[in-house]
Design a protein around this motif. Sequence first.
Motif, mmCIF file in Angstrom:
data_model
loop_
_atom_site.group_PDB
_atom_site.id
_atom_site.type_symbol
_atom_site.label_atom_id
_atom_site.label_comp_id
_atom_site.label_asym_id
_atom_site.label_seq_id
_atom_site.Cartn_x
_atom_site.Cartn_y
_atom_site.Cartn_z
ATOM 1 N N GLY A 12 0.796 -1.121 0.041
ATOM 2 C CA GLY A 12 0.008 0.228 -0.119
ATOM 3 C C GLY A 12 1.112 1.092 -0.014
ATOM 4 O O GLY A 12 1.649 1.461 -0.852
ATOM 5 N N VAL A 13 0.861 1.913 1.120
ATOM 6 C CA VAL A 13 1.505 3.311 1.044
ATOM 7 C C VAL A 13 2.732 3.396 1.936
ATOM 8 O O VAL A 13 3.331 4.425 2.289
ATOM 9 C CB VAL A 13 0.542 4.320 1.563
ATOM 10 N N HIS A 14 3.021 2.202 2.638
ATOM 11 C CA HIS A 14 4.277 2.335 3.422
ATOM 12 C C HIS A 14 5.377 1.524 2.906
ATOM 13 O O HIS A 14 5.105 0.164 2.369
ATOM 14 C CB HIS A 14 3.677 1.707 4.845
ATOM 15 N N ALA A 15 6.592 1.784 2.846
ATOM 16 C CA ALA A 15 7.770 1.262 2.227
ATOM 17 C C ALA A 15 8.749 1.124 3.574
ATOM 18 O O ALA A 15 8.747 2.244 4.374
ATOM 19 C CB ALA A 15 8.495 2.045 0.996
ATOM 20 N N PHE A 16 9.610 0.384 3.348
ATOM 21 C CA PHE A 16 10.511 0.182 4.430
ATOM 22 C C PHE A 16 12.318 0.017 3.965
ATOM 23 O O PHE A 16 12.242 -0.985 3.119
ATOM 24 C CB PHE A 16 10.206 -1.118 5.334
ATOM 25 N N VAL A 17 13.026 0.938 4.243
ATOM 26 C CA VAL A 17 14.400 0.729 3.893
ATOM 27 C C VAL A 17 14.986 -0.499 4.561
ATOM 28 O O VAL A 17 14.990 -0.505 5.949
ATOM 29 C CB VAL A 17 15.063 1.904 4.234
ATOM 30 N N LEU A 18 15.753 -1.324 4.171
ATOM 31 C CA LEU A 18 16.349 -2.389 4.575
ATOM 32 C C LEU A 18 17.781 -2.784 4.086
ATOM 33 O O LEU A 18 18.038 -2.608 2.763
ATOM 34 C CB LEU A 18 15.616 -3.697 4.425
ATOM 35 N N ASP A 19 18.466 -3.331 4.766
ATOM 36 C CA ASP A 19 19.962 -3.731 4.186
ATOM 37 C C ASP A 19 20.579 -2.765 3.435
ATOM 38 O O ASP A 19 21.345 -3.032 2.417
ATOM 39 C CB ASP A 19 19.716 -4.984 3.515
#
Length: 134
Positions: free
Chosen positions: A67-74
Amino acid sequence: MTEIDYAWRGDFGNADVNALHAEGFGHPPADIDWRAQVRGHSLGWVCARRRDDGTLVGFVNVAWDGGVHAFVLDTVVAGDARRAGIGAELVATAVRGAREAGCEWLHVDFDPHLREFYFGSCGFTPTDAGLIAL
């Protein structure tokens, strides 16, 4: 300093990301199928490559909730390429990719020693958050 090219959803080999991740996070090289992982679970990812020889020197994964949430990983940069702004540009490219995909929020969790990088260099702001160690 060698010029760097950044690619949203850029092509990469699993061995290259596994080696970069092992160096950056200080663990033995693993045999993770990064290509399947990001294609199955991520909004996108960013690859940073040296323009002269194409060597992968940076990578960041952008997971999302659909949806509208993204997450920075690694977020990771090769040891010999650090302190040159590559990490900040990886994140900036991820921000643009998430925004263009219609996301409204980009989240990041990090260890305390990375506070200045994410708040100072990348423009994140502190928020209240919760965490349960599993």
